[in-house]
Design an enzyme around this catalytic site. Structure first.
Site, mmCIF file in Angstrom:
data_model
loop_
_atom_site.group_PDB
_atom_site.id
_atom_site.type_symbol
_atom_site.label_atom_id
_atom_site.label_comp_id
_atom_site.label_asym_id
_atom_site.label_seq_id
_atom_site.Cartn_x
_atom_site.Cartn_y
_atom_site.Cartn_z
ATOM 1 C CE LYS A 60 69.859 -38.187 -29.005
ATOM 2 N NZ LYS A 60 70.197 -38.667 -27.607
ATOM 3 C CD GLU B 158 54.882 -39.769 -33.337
ATOM 4 O OE1 GLU B 158 56.004 -39.835 -33.787
ATOM 5 O OE2 GLU B 158 54.375 -40.341 -32.360
ATOM 6 N N GLY C 283 67.047 -36.483 -25.359
ATOM 7 C CA GLY C 283 66.080 -35.909 -25.903
ATOM 8 C C GLY C 283 65.308 -35.081 -24.811
ATOM 9 N NE ARG C 284 64.612 -39.548 -20.023
ATOM 10 C CZ ARG C 284 64.724 -40.315 -20.968
ATOM 11 N NH1 ARG C 284 64.514 -40.426 -22.243
ATOM 12 N NH2 ARG C 284 65.514 -41.388 -20.507
ATOM 13 C CD GLU D 83 61.149 -41.030 -23.041
ATOM 14 O OE1 GLU D 83 60.055 -41.009 -23.762
ATOM 15 O OE2 GLU D 83 61.894 -40.004 -23.568
ATOM 16 C CG HIS E 262 38.111 -24.678 -8.204
ATOM 17 N ND1 HIS E 262 37.123 -24.295 -7.404
ATOM 18 C CD2 HIS E 262 39.191 -23.777 -8.206
ATOM 19 C CE1 HIS E 262 37.475 -23.075 -6.737
ATOM 20 N NE2 HIS E 262 38.772 -23.006 -7.286
ATOM 21 C CE LYS F 251 59.442 -43.854 -30.902
ATOM 22 N NZ LYS F 251 60.989 -43.317 -30.754
#
Ligand code: F6P
Length: 525
Positions: free
Chosen positions: A188, A194, A246-247, A332, A363, A491
């Site tokens: 965005k 990253e 973003g999400r 978030e 399990h 950040k």
């Protein structure tokens, strides 16, 4: 805000869930059926009075008013001064939607058309691998949905690189041929460290192989200038506006990798499913409203009964990344410590969301869910039908396991029953001791969402359902679900620490622990 709900929770603290089923109408009464889905929340301690206290919150917080404001493009993300309009991205046959007086729909539909053109071109070309480089919302939505819709894949192979750990891109590119690979840089902001680091590494990989990067990169971003600086021509940049969080962005350009994998028709079906949920959310009365009731059950368990976590347990292996996707969506969005006006939040914020597909989780961590000292409300999901028609017995076992878990959580196993189980092996004090280890307290709440089949439309409905659930919870908590200031400090510190890790700056001004860790790394790098 939650006083009445807490009073109801205290009143029902010892209530056996099973006993509530003395009312033969309970299952139907404490369920919502809509859009081909059934949400059953009858295996909780909530009774009619408790539910009414929760429903009162919907009016008190003016969920209807805030909902209308969101769909109308008002700037409900107040700390960033932005509208919240991911719903416009799936408003396929809806009317105009205005932001600052201008209709956003022509641009949304034109971008969708451009995405379809590029997707079709790539699908018809000799490109073998498409690598989406993005993180957070620019990764989790597309990767979750692409895995979920595996039976519909008929395009190039799609890969997702997110982590700045070089292992991620190195392991991915190992299987790719530079001349037959296309990269999608999904960001965005187009500044995320990253993503930009991985994008530059991808460029260098092509260069090392002697392959020109012309036509090899596509950008998905609100920051067209930064995409141009990276060398991606305007016709290969798919823009979107700052009113897509973003999400919440899988529905637009950020979903391009999904569209390439499953084709434009299936992508549109995904959007149509979400649009159907948008309409349901706006039109259904609270008691019949899937997102509203999911939110109220969440509030009941978290703010009412004080259960801090919620396990999301899809009995649908292809939803393996849904828990991670929901972690970002919910944590978030609703992991905030202040209300909209900046005052400290006087109650707990949104829950800790975690999970894993069933039956695998059974399990691994279900031991704690059944016998641990903390209660973990569980959210089961399962399809009535699987895709593998020739493996029907697998699906029957899957469904049986899902239903067995919610039944076991509710019923438990008494000491008498446990004794009877092992009476043939032990006696006396040893029988007593062994039996106690086999007791299940039961009375542990769960909900179950059942849908027909995990097809593109259903997936769209499920994801939009969760988005709106987060919205309702956020409105009732009185917080801003659409900013994420909590990710900023780490950040900033990471940027400042870079030169200290590489040795380009002296280790000074840091606390003892950070200095020690830096020294250890520097001595061994
Ligand atoms: O760090 C959090 C975050 O800002 C998320 O909200 C977002 O989804 C992710 O980073 C990626 O951001 P971008 O799409 O701008 O690269």
């Amino acid at each position: 805000m939650f006083d009445k709900v807490k009073v109801e929770a205290a009143r029902l603290a010892q209530q056996r869930i099973e006993a509530l089923f003395d009312d033969s109408g309970r299952a139907a009464d404490f369920s919502v059926s809509a859009l081909g889905m059934l949400f059953d929340y009858s295996k909780t301690q909530m009774d009619a009075a408790a539910r009414q206290a929760l429903l009162d919150l919907v009016d008190r917080a003016d969920v209807a008013g805030r909902r209308a404001a969101m769909f109308a493009g008002e700037k409900i993300n107040e700390t960033e001064g932005r509208a919240v309009l991911h719903t416009a991205l799936r408003n396929l046959d809806g009317g105009p939607i205005h932001v600052d007086g201008a209709d956003v729909m022509p641009e949304v539909l034109a971008t969708l058309g451009r995405m379809e053109e590029v997707a079709q071109t790539l699908r018809g070309s000799d490109v073998r691998d498409v690598v989406n480089i993005g993180i957070g919302g620019s990764d989790l939505g597309p990767v979750m949905a692409t895995l979920a819709l595996a039976p519909y894949h008929d395009g190039p192979r799609t890969h997702f690189v997110s982590n700045v750990d070089g292992a991620d891109i190195a392991d991915t590119l190992k299987h790719c041929d530079p001349s037959k690979t296309v990269f999608i840089v999904a960001s965005k902001t187009f500044t995320t460290i990253e993503t930009m680091t991985n994008a530059r590494t991808a460029k260098a990989w092509l260069e090392r192989a002697g392959v020109s990067d012309a036509g090899k990169f596509i950008a998905l971003s609100t920051n067209k200038a930064a995409a141009a600086d990276f060398g991606i021509p305007a016709e290969r940049v798919f823009g979107f506006e700052d009113w897509v969080g973003g999400r919440y962005s899988v529905w637009g350009p950020i979903g391009l990798s999904l569209m390439i994998a499953v084709g434009p028709d299936n992508f549109r079906a995904f959007l149509r499913g979400a649009q159907a949920m948008d309409q349901h959310f706006q039109q259904a009365a609270p008691l019949e409203n899937l997102p509203v009731m999911l939110a109220l059950v969440g509030i009941w368990h978290n703010q009412g009964q004080g259960h801090a976590t919620r396990a999301v347990l899809p009995y649908d292996n292809r939803l393996m990344r849904l828990p991670a996707y929901l972690q970002q969506l919910e944590m978030e969005s609703n992991g905030k410590g202040v209300s909209m006006d900046g005052a400290d939040l006087p109650f707990e914020s949104g829950p800790i969301v975690w999970g894993e597909p069933g039956t695998n989780g059974q399990h691994a961590f279900y031991q704690l869910i059944h016998q641990g000292t903390r209660i973990v409300p569980c959210e089961f999901m399962v399809a009535a039908q699987g895709h593998e028609a020739d493996l029907r017995h697998h699906h029957e076992l899957l469904v049986a396991n899902c239903l067995a878990q919610s039944e076991a959580l509710m019923r438990g196993r008494s000491l008498d029953e446990a004794r009877a189980k092992v009476a043939d092996k032990f006696d006396g004090a040893e029988l007593e001791r062994q039996a106690r280890h086999r007791v299940f307290s039961g009375n542990r709440p769960s909900t179950t969402l059942i849908y027909d089949k995990l097809d593109p439309e259903t997936l769209g409905k499920i994801v939009a359902l969760y988005e709106h659930r987060v919205f309702v919870e956020g409105v009732i908590l009185g917080i801003n679900s659409y900013d994420q200031w909590g990710v900023e400090l780490g950040k900033e510190l990471a940027t400042a620490l870079g030169p200290l890790v590489s040795g380009d700056a002296p280790i000074e001004g840091k606390d003892g622990s950070t200095s020690q860790l830096l020294s250890f790394v520097r001595a061994r790098a």
